[in-house]
Design an enzyme around this catalytic site. Structure first.
Site, mmCIF file in Angstrom:
data_model
loop_
_atom_site.group_PDB
_atom_site.id
_atom_site.type_symbol
_atom_site.label_atom_id
_atom_site.label_comp_id
_atom_site.label_asym_id
_atom_site.label_seq_id
_atom_site.Cartn_x
_atom_site.Cartn_y
_atom_site.Cartn_z
ATOM 1 N N ASN A 134 -0.747 -3.977 -2.577
ATOM 2 C CA ASN A 134 -0.338 -5.171 -3.324
ATOM 3 C C ASN A 134 -0.694 -6.389 -2.475
ATOM 4 O O ASN A 134 -0.006 -6.691 -1.505
ATOM 5 C CB ASN A 134 1.170 -5.116 -3.604
ATOM 6 C CG ASN A 134 1.660 -6.381 -4.290
ATOM 7 O OD1 ASN A 134 0.863 -7.208 -4.729
ATOM 8 N ND2 ASN A 134 2.973 -6.534 -4.382
ATOM 9 N N TRP A 135 -1.748 -7.055 -2.888
ATOM 10 C CA TRP A 135 -2.210 -8.195 -2.084
ATOM 11 C C TRP A 135 -1.406 -9.467 -2.342
ATOM 12 O O TRP A 135 -1.618 -10.480 -1.684
ATOM 13 C CB TRP A 135 -3.681 -8.476 -2.390
ATOM 14 C CG TRP A 135 -4.610 -7.458 -1.811
ATOM 15 C CD1 TRP A 135 -4.272 -6.410 -0.998
ATOM 16 C CD2 TRP A 135 -6.018 -7.385 -1.989
ATOM 17 N NE1 TRP A 135 -5.397 -5.700 -0.669
ATOM 18 C CE2 TRP A 135 -6.477 -6.277 -1.266
ATOM 19 C CE3 TRP A 135 -6.938 -8.158 -2.697
ATOM 20 C CZ2 TRP A 135 -7.820 -5.912 -1.225
ATOM 21 C CZ3 TRP A 135 -8.276 -7.808 -2.666
ATOM 22 C CH2 TRP A 135 -8.711 -6.691 -1.933
ATOM 23 N N LYS A 136 -0.559 -9.423 -3.350
ATOM 24 C CA LYS A 136 0.233 -10.610 -3.711
ATOM 25 C C LYS A 136 -0.724 -11.798 -3.928
ATOM 26 O O LYS A 136 -1.839 -11.576 -4.418
ATOM 27 C CB LYS A 136 1.308 -10.859 -2.648
ATOM 28 C CG LYS A 136 2.119 -9.574 -2.373
ATOM 29 C CD LYS A 136 3.337 -9.756 -1.546
ATOM 30 C CE LYS A 136 4.044 -8.406 -1.388
ATOM 31 N NZ LYS A 136 5.293 -8.487 -0.650
ATOM 32 N N HIS A 186 8.232 -6.535 -9.682
ATOM 33 C CA HIS A 186 8.321 -6.699 -8.227
ATOM 34 C C HIS A 186 9.492 -7.630 -7.908
ATOM 35 O O HIS A 186 9.753 -8.589 -8.642
ATOM 36 C CB HIS A 186 7.009 -7.276 -7.685
ATOM 37 C CG HIS A 186 6.948 -7.198 -6.188
ATOM 38 N ND1 HIS A 186 7.611 -8.087 -5.392
ATOM 39 C CD2 HIS A 186 6.342 -6.315 -5.358
ATOM 40 C CE1 HIS A 186 7.403 -7.760 -4.112
ATOM 41 N NE2 HIS A 186 6.637 -6.682 -4.073
ATOM 42 N N GLU A 243 9.799 -9.970 -5.919
ATOM 43 C CA GLU A 243 9.448 -11.397 -5.805
ATOM 44 C C GLU A 243 9.450 -12.062 -7.182
ATOM 45 O O GLU A 243 9.829 -13.228 -7.318
ATOM 46 C CB GLU A 243 8.086 -11.535 -5.107
ATOM 47 C CG GLU A 243 8.214 -11.277 -3.604
ATOM 48 C CD GLU A 243 6.991 -10.673 -2.944
ATOM 49 O OE1 GLU A 243 5.890 -10.726 -3.529
ATOM 50 O OE2 GLU A 243 7.157 -10.133 -1.840
ATOM 51 N N GLU A 269 11.492 -0.310 -3.437
ATOM 52 C CA GLU A 269 11.207 -1.355 -2.452
ATOM 53 C C GLU A 269 12.494 -2.084 -2.087
ATOM 54 O O GLU A 269 12.888 -3.042 -2.789
ATOM 55 C CB GLU A 269 10.204 -2.359 -3.024
ATOM 56 C CG GLU A 269 8.834 -1.775 -3.274
ATOM 57 C CD GLU A 269 7.742 -2.820 -3.096
ATOM 58 O OE1 GLU A 269 6.829 -2.562 -2.320
ATOM 59 O OE2 GLU A 269 7.823 -3.899 -3.714
ATOM 60 N N GLY A 302 8.237 -7.425 3.925
ATOM 61 C CA GLY A 302 7.698 -8.505 4.755
ATOM 62 C C GLY A 302 8.528 -8.830 5.982
ATOM 63 O O GLY A 302 8.328 -9.871 6.604
ATOM 64 N N SER A 333 7.325 -3.032 4.520
ATOM 65 C CA SER A 333 6.897 -2.977 5.925
ATOM 66 C C SER A 333 6.250 -1.644 6.310
ATOM 67 O O SER A 333 6.447 -1.141 7.417
ATOM 68 C CB SER A 333 8.086 -3.290 6.851
ATOM 69 O OG SER A 333 8.526 -4.623 6.633
ATOM 70 N N GLY A 378 2.224 -4.076 1.183
ATOM 71 C CA GLY A 378 1.899 -5.493 1.084
ATOM 72 C C GLY A 378 1.049 -5.927 2.263
ATOM 73 O O GLY A 378 -0.160 -5.685 2.318
ATOM 74 N N GLY A 379 1.690 -6.555 3.249
ATOM 75 C CA GLY A 379 0.980 -7.172 4.375
ATOM 76 C C GLY A 379 -0.094 -6.300 5.016
ATOM 77 O O GLY A 379 -1.224 -6.757 5.232
#
Ligand code: 13P
Length: 257
Positions: free
Chosen positions: A9-11, A100, A102, A170, A176, A215, A236-237
Site C-alpha cells: 500500500n503506497w498510500k 483503511h 486512515e 491493521e 507507521g 510496521s 505501507g512504508g
C-alpha cells in the site's frame, strides 16, 4: 492451503515515473519468488499510476497483481472526485483496499460506507481487502475482540459468505510507528477474525486470506507471518523500497515452504 498474499500500500506516494522504476526493480528482485507461483504480490499505487503500471505489467509479462487504494460504490454519475469499480477493472485492477484506518479516521468513512464499497467491488469482479483494527486505548482497555467483531459485523453486511474477500488486520497503533504487533498478538487477532468469518461463511472462512499490517519490515516479516491464521501482509512504508518489499515476499515464500 492458503497462498500467502503480500500487498504493497503506497498510500499517497510515488509519481508515475517513480512507480515504473519501482516496478522494474521489484520484478528483478522478486522474479524468482513470484515465478514459482507460491506467493502472490499485489501492489496498490495511487490511481494516477494504475494504467501505466498495468501496461508495463502486461508488456513484460510480470506475475504481479494490481490493486487500488479505494473506490466508490456507484458505477458512474455525478460524484466529483470518485473512482468507480468499473473504471478500476478497466485498468486491470484485481484487488481494492476498503476501509483503511486512515480513511476511516481522516475522511470519516463509516463501516456502512465501507460495506457498500466492498459490495461494489465484488459486483465488479474485484476482490476487496477489508481493513479492520483497533486503537491503542481499545487494546489497553482489553476490548480488542469486541471492537474487531463490531467492525466486521458492520463492514461485512455486503458479504454473501462465499464471494472472495481478503481481510487485513491493521492495529492502528502499529501503522507507521515502527511498533509492530507481536507475532502472538497478530495471530490471536487474525484467529478472532477467522472465527467471525465462519459465522457468515461457514467452512469458506478457511479459504479467506487474512493479512497482518502495521510496521512490517524485511526483518520482522517471517515471524509475523508464522501464525497459522496470518496469510500475508499489507505493507505501507517498507513497500516503497522495491528491494524491501521483495525481501518481505521472499520471507513469506520461505515461511510457506
Ligand atoms: P506501515 O507498514 O507503514 O506501518 O503501514 C501499514 C499500512 O497502513 C498498510 O496499509
Amino acid at each position: 492451503m492458503r497462498k500467502p498474499l503480500l500487498a504493497a500500500n503506497w498510500k499517497m506516494n510515488q509519481t508515475v515515473a517513480e512507480s515504473l522504476s519501482w516496478l522494474a526493480e521489484f520484478d528483478r528482485d522478486a522474479a524468482d519468488v513470484l515465478d514459482n507461483q507460491e506467493v502472490e504480490a499485489v501492489f496498490c499505487p495511487p490511481f494516477t499510476a494504475l494504467y501505466p503500471l498495468r501496461q508495463a505489467i502486461v508488456a513484460h509479462k510480470m506475475d504481479i497483481l494490481l490493486g487500488a487504494q479505494d473506490l466508490f460504490w456507484q458505477e458512474a454519475g455525478a460524484f466529483t472526485g470518485e473512482i468507480s469499480p468499473v473504471m478500476l477493472a478497466e485498468c486491470g485492477v484485481s484487488h481494492v483496499i476498503c476501509g483503511h484506518s486512515e480513511r476511516r479516521t481522516l475522511l470519516q468513512e463509516s463501516s456502512e460506507m465501507i460495506s457498500k464499497k466492498c459490495g461494489a467491488a465484488v459486483a465488479a469482479g474485484l476482490v476487496p481487502i477489508l481493513c479492520v483494527g483497533e486503537t491503542l486505548s481499545i487494546r489497553e482497555g482489553g476490548l480488542t475482540q469486541e471492537w474487531l467483531e463490531a467492525q466486521l459485523f458492520e463492514s461485512l453486511s455486503f458479504w454473501d459468505g462465499k464471494s472472495e474477500i481478503v481481510v487485513a488486520y491493521e492495529p492502528i497503533w502499529a501503522i507507521g510507528t515502527g511498533q509492530a504487533a507481536t507475532a502472538a498478538d497478530a495471530e490471536a487477532a487474525c484467529a478472532i477474525i477467522r472465527d467471525n468469518l465462519r459465522e457468515k461463511g461457514g467452512s469458506y472462512a478457511d479459504q479467506v486470506r487474512i493479512l497482518y499490517g502495521g510496521s512490517v519490515t524485511p526483518q520482522n516479516a517471517a515471524e509475523l507471518l508464522s501464525g497459522s491464521d496470518v496469510d500475508g501482509a499489507l505493507v505501507g512504508g517498507a513497500s516503497l523500497k522495491a528491494a524491501a518489499f521483495a525481501a518481505i515476499c521472499r520471507a513469506a515464500f520461505r515461511e510457506n515452504c
